[in-house]
Design a protein around this motif. Structure first.
Motif, PDB file in Angstrom:
ATOM      1  N   ARG A 185      81.745  51.574  62.690  1.00 45.02           N
ATOM      2  CA  ARG A 185      82.741  52.658  62.782  1.00 45.02           C
ATOM      3  C   ARG A 185      82.721  53.184  64.207  1.00 45.02           C
ATOM      4  O   ARG A 185      81.634  53.475  64.741  1.00 45.02           O
ATOM      5  CB  ARG A 185      82.400  53.813  61.827  1.00 45.02           C
ATOM      6  CG  ARG A 185      82.400  53.391  60.384  1.00 45.02           C
ATOM      7  CD  ARG A 185      82.107  54.547  59.446  1.00 45.02           C
ATOM      8  NE  ARG A 185      81.958  54.045  58.091  1.00 45.02           N
ATOM      9  CZ  ARG A 185      81.680  54.789  57.025  1.00 45.02           C
ATOM     10  NH1 ARG A 185      81.511  56.103  57.167  1.00 45.02           N
ATOM     11  NH2 ARG A 185      81.563  54.244  55.842  1.00 45.02           N
ATOM     12  N   ILE A 194      70.015  58.413  65.319  1.00 47.94           N
ATOM     13  CA  ILE A 194      70.570  57.342  64.482  1.00 47.94           C
ATOM     14  C   ILE A 194      71.324  57.877  63.263  1.00 47.94           C
ATOM     15  O   ILE A 194      71.681  57.106  62.378  1.00 47.94           O
ATOM     16  CB  ILE A 194      69.470  56.354  64.034  1.00 47.94           C
ATOM     17  CG1 ILE A 194      68.342  57.107  63.326  1.00 47.94           C
ATOM     18  CG2 ILE A 194      68.941  55.570  65.210  1.00 47.94           C
ATOM     19  CD1 ILE A 194      67.333  56.184  62.660  1.00 47.94           C
ATOM     20  N   PHE A 195      71.565  59.173  63.217  1.00 47.26           N
ATOM     21  CA  PHE A 195      72.306  59.717  62.073  1.00 47.26           C
ATOM     22  C   PHE A 195      73.732  59.169  62.040  1.00 47.26           C
ATOM     23  O   PHE A 195      74.253  58.832  60.991  1.00 47.26           O
ATOM     24  CB  PHE A 195      72.340  61.248  62.120  1.00 47.26           C
ATOM     25  CG  PHE A 195      73.053  61.839  60.942  1.00 47.26           C
ATOM     26  CD1 PHE A 195      72.399  61.981  59.734  1.00 47.26           C
ATOM     27  CD2 PHE A 195      74.391  62.209  61.016  1.00 47.26           C
ATOM     28  CE1 PHE A 195      73.056  62.492  58.619  1.00 47.26           C
ATOM     29  CE2 PHE A 195      75.055  62.721  59.913  1.00 47.26           C
ATOM     30  CZ  PHE A 195      74.382  62.864  58.718  1.00 47.26           C
ATOM     31  N   ARG A 196      74.359  59.122  63.206  1.00 46.29           N
ATOM     32  CA  ARG A 196      75.744  58.634  63.261  1.00 46.29           C
ATOM     33  C   ARG A 196      75.841  57.569  64.344  1.00 46.29           C
ATOM     34  O   ARG A 196      75.801  57.864  65.528  1.00 46.29           O
ATOM     35  CB  ARG A 196      76.692  59.793  63.539  1.00 46.29           C
ATOM     36  CG  ARG A 196      78.145  59.447  63.275  1.00 46.29           C
ATOM     37  CD  ARG A 196      79.059  60.642  63.436  1.00 46.29           C
ATOM     38  NE  ARG A 196      78.757  61.720  62.513  1.00 46.29           N
ATOM     39  CZ  ARG A 196      79.042  61.697  61.201  1.00 46.29           C
ATOM     40  NH1 ARG A 196      79.615  60.642  60.681  1.00 46.29           N
ATOM     41  NH2 ARG A 196      78.740  62.706  60.429  1.00 46.29           N
ATOM     42  N   MET A 197      75.931  56.327  63.912  1.00 44.96           N
ATOM     43  CA  MET A 197      75.962  55.206  64.855  1.00 44.96           C
ATOM     44  C   MET A 197      77.291  54.472  64.740  1.00 44.96           C
ATOM     45  O   MET A 197      77.992  54.599  63.748  1.00 44.96           O
ATOM     46  CB  MET A 197      74.838  54.220  64.514  1.00 44.96           C
ATOM     47  CG  MET A 197      73.451  54.823  64.572  1.00 44.96           C
ATOM     48  SD  MET A 197      72.330  53.895  63.511  1.00 44.96           S
ATOM     49  CE  MET A 197      71.725  52.688  64.666  1.00 44.96           C
ATOM     50  N   PHE A 200      75.815  50.291  62.043  1.00 43.81           N
ATOM     51  CA  PHE A 200      74.734  50.761  61.177  1.00 43.81           C
ATOM     52  C   PHE A 200      74.647  49.860  59.954  1.00 43.81           C
ATOM     53  O   PHE A 200      75.421  48.902  59.815  1.00 43.81           O
ATOM     54  CB  PHE A 200      74.967  52.227  60.775  1.00 43.81           C
ATOM     55  CG  PHE A 200      76.284  52.481  60.102  1.00 43.81           C
ATOM     56  CD1 PHE A 200      77.446  52.602  60.839  1.00 43.81           C
ATOM     57  CD2 PHE A 200      76.373  52.582  58.723  1.00 43.81           C
ATOM     58  CE1 PHE A 200      78.673  52.824  60.224  1.00 43.81           C
ATOM     59  CE2 PHE A 200      77.599  52.807  58.087  1.00 43.81           C
ATOM     60  CZ  PHE A 200      78.744  52.924  58.844  1.00 43.81           C
ATOM     61  N   GLN A 202      74.248  49.509  55.666  1.00 45.00           N
ATOM     62  CA  GLN A 202      74.405  50.184  54.375  1.00 45.00           C
ATOM     63  C   GLN A 202      73.732  49.397  53.253  1.00 45.00           C
ATOM     64  O   GLN A 202      73.571  48.173  53.349  1.00 45.00           O
ATOM     65  CB  GLN A 202      75.891  50.318  54.027  1.00 45.00           C
ATOM     66  CG  GLN A 202      76.639  51.286  54.914  1.00 45.00           C
ATOM     67  CD  GLN A 202      78.080  51.466  54.470  1.00 45.00           C
ATOM     68  OE1 GLN A 202      78.755  50.476  54.213  1.00 45.00           O
ATOM     69  NE2 GLN A 202      78.547  52.698  54.379  1.00 45.00           N
ATOM     70  N   GLU A 270      74.308  64.507  54.967  1.00 44.08           N
ATOM     71  CA  GLU A 270      74.394  63.418  53.972  1.00 44.08           C
ATOM     72  C   GLU A 270      73.465  62.248  54.267  1.00 44.08           C
ATOM     73  O   GLU A 270      73.465  61.685  55.350  1.00 44.08           O
ATOM     74  CB  GLU A 270      75.849  62.924  53.923  1.00 44.08           C
ATOM     75  CG  GLU A 270      76.035  61.749  52.982  1.00 44.08           C
ATOM     76  CD  GLU A 270      77.480  61.245  52.942  1.00 44.08           C
ATOM     77  OE1 GLU A 270      78.406  62.019  53.219  1.00 44.08           O
ATOM     78  OE2 GLU A 270      77.655  60.047  52.621  1.00 44.08           O
ATOM     79  N   GLU A 272      73.215  59.960  51.455  1.00 43.86           N
ATOM     80  CA  GLU A 272      73.895  58.982  50.600  1.00 43.86           C
ATOM     81  C   GLU A 272      75.028  59.673  49.841  1.00 43.86           C
ATOM     82  O   GLU A 272      74.929  60.853  49.520  1.00 43.86           O
ATOM     83  CB  GLU A 272      72.872  58.434  49.594  1.00 43.86           C
ATOM     84  CG  GLU A 272      73.484  57.752  48.401  1.00 43.86           C
ATOM     85  CD  GLU A 272      72.545  56.792  47.688  1.00 43.86           C
ATOM     86  OE1 GLU A 272      71.410  56.595  48.140  1.00 43.86           O
ATOM     87  OE2 GLU A 272      72.975  56.215  46.676  1.00 43.86           O
ATOM     88  N   GLY A 273      76.078  58.921  49.554  1.00 40.05           N
ATOM     89  CA  GLY A 273      77.150  59.448  48.710  1.00 40.05           C
ATOM     90  C   GLY A 273      77.232  58.617  47.439  1.00 40.05           C
ATOM     91  O   GLY A 273      77.156  57.382  47.486  1.00 40.05           O
ATOM     92  N   GLY A 314      72.720  54.753  53.421  1.00 42.16           N
ATOM     93  CA  GLY A 314      72.582  54.249  54.779  1.00 42.16           C
ATOM     94  C   GLY A 314      71.126  53.905  55.052  1.00 42.16           C
ATOM     95  O   GLY A 314      70.233  54.720  54.802  1.00 42.16           O
ATOM     96  N   ARG A 317      69.918  56.174  58.060  1.00 39.47           N
ATOM     97  CA  ARG A 317      69.653  57.580  57.701  1.00 39.47           C
ATOM     98  C   ARG A 317      68.410  57.688  56.833  1.00 39.47           C
ATOM     99  O   ARG A 317      67.671  58.663  56.906  1.00 39.47           O
ATOM    100  CB  ARG A 317      70.870  58.204  57.015  1.00 39.47           C
ATOM    101  CG  ARG A 317      71.990  58.454  57.999  1.00 39.47           C
ATOM    102  CD  ARG A 317      73.125  59.261  57.405  1.00 39.47           C
ATOM    103  NE  ARG A 317      74.281  59.194  58.295  1.00 39.47           N
ATOM    104  CZ  ARG A 317      75.466  59.715  58.021  1.00 39.47           C
ATOM    105  NH1 ARG A 317      75.666  60.360  56.880  1.00 39.47           N
ATOM    106  NH2 ARG A 317      76.460  59.612  58.891  1.00 39.47           N
TER     107      ARG A 317
END
Ligand code: ATP
Length: 443
Positions: A185, A194-197, A200, A202, A270, A272-273, A314, A317
């Protein structure tokens, strides 16, 4: 100990070879990270435990490994081409770019820049929409391009293979298809490591059910995944919570969604969702591909599009939460001891073996023999490159549960000293018993 802050965690991960900056020697690439030797081991263990728990131990889940590059039609159907976009705004003062939903709104059309703290007027600096998918050309020539996309989630590979899996495995619903893999993304980030890469990994399950059973399985998966983090990843319950999405927060495909959140150094976010995606994906792919993806239940003679429950986690995460949760600083004899209190199933090495004196060949040889003997049974590490105190500290920092020291007495009494990472208590154990001793304690 003071709360772990992000700067401390980043520099610790770098110093001990868990994580390095992406393309570092060329000046770096924003929001791209490389896992070093120890990071790669822990990351693999997280994935292995997840795979074992769901694909190997559950009878109603099968695995898949679908491709990263996918054709445009997939994302037309999934809605990503039209909807997978962030609204971005530029700060006219410091020139940084932000997601508008992630910065503070101080008045109508007025936002506060998180960095330079000046006001950003959205009426003058109009927010722009930006699709998060990476587009690529799969044709050999530039003048006759064939565009495709790097998947922004592993899920779509599962949906488009639903009937392939069903027909080749002869399974019935409920059926889960699980996949671990990279997703991409083009995120605009605010430096949360590494929270928002942009690249990444999944771990996703698409769990296909009869629509009447969707709510039951949705609740089941929220509980199951919460348990995974406490029981298998060893995360502290107090740092985890469930957060149910309100109706206006739901993604375009979701009927319901609960996030499992972790209390990261920058707050609850977050991990996981878990979503009830209804029949959205299979319906869309049936419509756009013109292939019938409905399910026929032989027992009831009913044909229907299954609903799908999606626990989407993730890897990065999860890794990050494990490091934040297990990193401890303790004062020991006036000095700070850093200890990574990892659950032993995640520790890169379960045991480290040292000779007390490296200039005594008999000790070195005894220690090495023990190391070679244990190494085939447990992940083990041998070290004789420093004084014993230093060797202990090094292993504490990377979470090795047990250290074994071979000393001069070992030559005669055939015993060694085993030290526990968390209590630092030492016990004398017969050399022949070292493996059993450690294995029993690890459980
Ligand atoms: P966020 O709201 O934080 O952007 P999301 O709701 O877009 O996350 P999902 O699309 O639900 O995330 O993806 C499922 C999981 O994949 C997330 O819970 C997270 O663990 C992981 N994930 C998503 N985007 C990223 C990213 N850019 N970097 C690292 N992990 C990610």
């Amino acid at each position: 100990m003071a709360e772990n802050n992000i700067t401390k965690i980043v520099s610790f991960c770098r110093r001990r070879g868990f994580i390095f900056g992406g393309s570092e020697i060329y000046g770096g690439l924003s929001s791209v990270w490389d896992y070093g030797p120890l990071g790669a081991i822990i990351k693999k263990k997280i994935k292995d435990i997840w795979w074992k728990t769901y694909v190997e131990e559950k009878e109603d889940i099968v695995g898949l490994d679908s491709s990263i590059i996918m054709t445009e039609g997939v994302f037309k159907a999934s809605g990503h081409l039209d909807n997978f976009a962030d609204w971005l705004i530029d700060c006219p003062w410091c020139k940084r770019r932000y997601r508008i939903d992630k910065i503070e709104k101080i008045d109508k059309d007025l936002y506060k820049c998180p960095d330079c703290k000046k006001d950003i007027d959205a009426a003058k600096n109009k927010p722009r929409q930006f699709n998060l998918m990476f587009k690529t050309n799969t044709s050999a020539t530039e003048d006759n391009p064939y565009y495709a996309y790097l998947r922004p989630e592993t899920a779509q590979g599962i949906f488009i293979n639903f009937t392939n899996v069903l027909n080749t495995t002869h399974r019935k619903l409920p059926l889960g298809i699980a996949q671990i893999g990279k997703a991409f993304r083009n995120e605009v980030t605010t430096g949360n490591f590494i929270f928002r890469m942009k690249e990444f990994e999944q771990m996703e399950i698409e769990y296909f059910v009869h629509p009447d059973q969707a709510q039951k399985y949705y609740e089941y998966w929220v509980d199951e995944r919460f348990k995974f983090y406490t029981e298998k990843m060893g995360l502290n319950k107090e740092k985890l919570r469930r957060r149910q999405h309100s109706k206006d927060e739901l993604a375009h495909y979701a009927k319901a969604c609960t996030d499992i959140e972790f209390n990261f150094p920058f707050g609850w976010s977050e991990l996981e969702g878990i979503a009830n995606r209804g029949d959205f994906d299979l319906t869309q792919h049936s419509r756009v591909s013109k292939k019938d993806l409905a399910y026929f239940d032989n027992a009831t003679k009913q044909k229907f599009i299954p609903y799908v429950i999606e626990p989407s986690a993730g890897v990065d995460r999860t890794f990050f939460s494990i490091i934040c949760d297990s990193y401890h600083e303790e004062e020991v004899k006036g000095k700070i001891r850093v200890v990574l209190k990892l659950k032993p199933n995640l520790a890169p090495y379960k045991i480290a073996i040292f000779p007390l004196l490296k200039n005594k060949p008999e000790l070195v040889s005894l220690a090495k023999n023990l190391f070679y003997d244990i190494k085939n049974k447990l992940p083990a590490f041998y070290d004789d490159t420093g004084a014993i105190g230093k060797l202990y500290r090094r292993q504490d920092e990377i979470g090795t549960p047990f250290c074994v020291t071979v000393d001069v007495d070992s030559l005669t009494d055939k015993k060694v000293t085993i030290r526990d990472r968390d209590t630092m208590q030492q016990e004398r154990v017969a050399i022949d018993e070292v493996f059993n001793f450690v294995d029993n304690k690890l459980g």
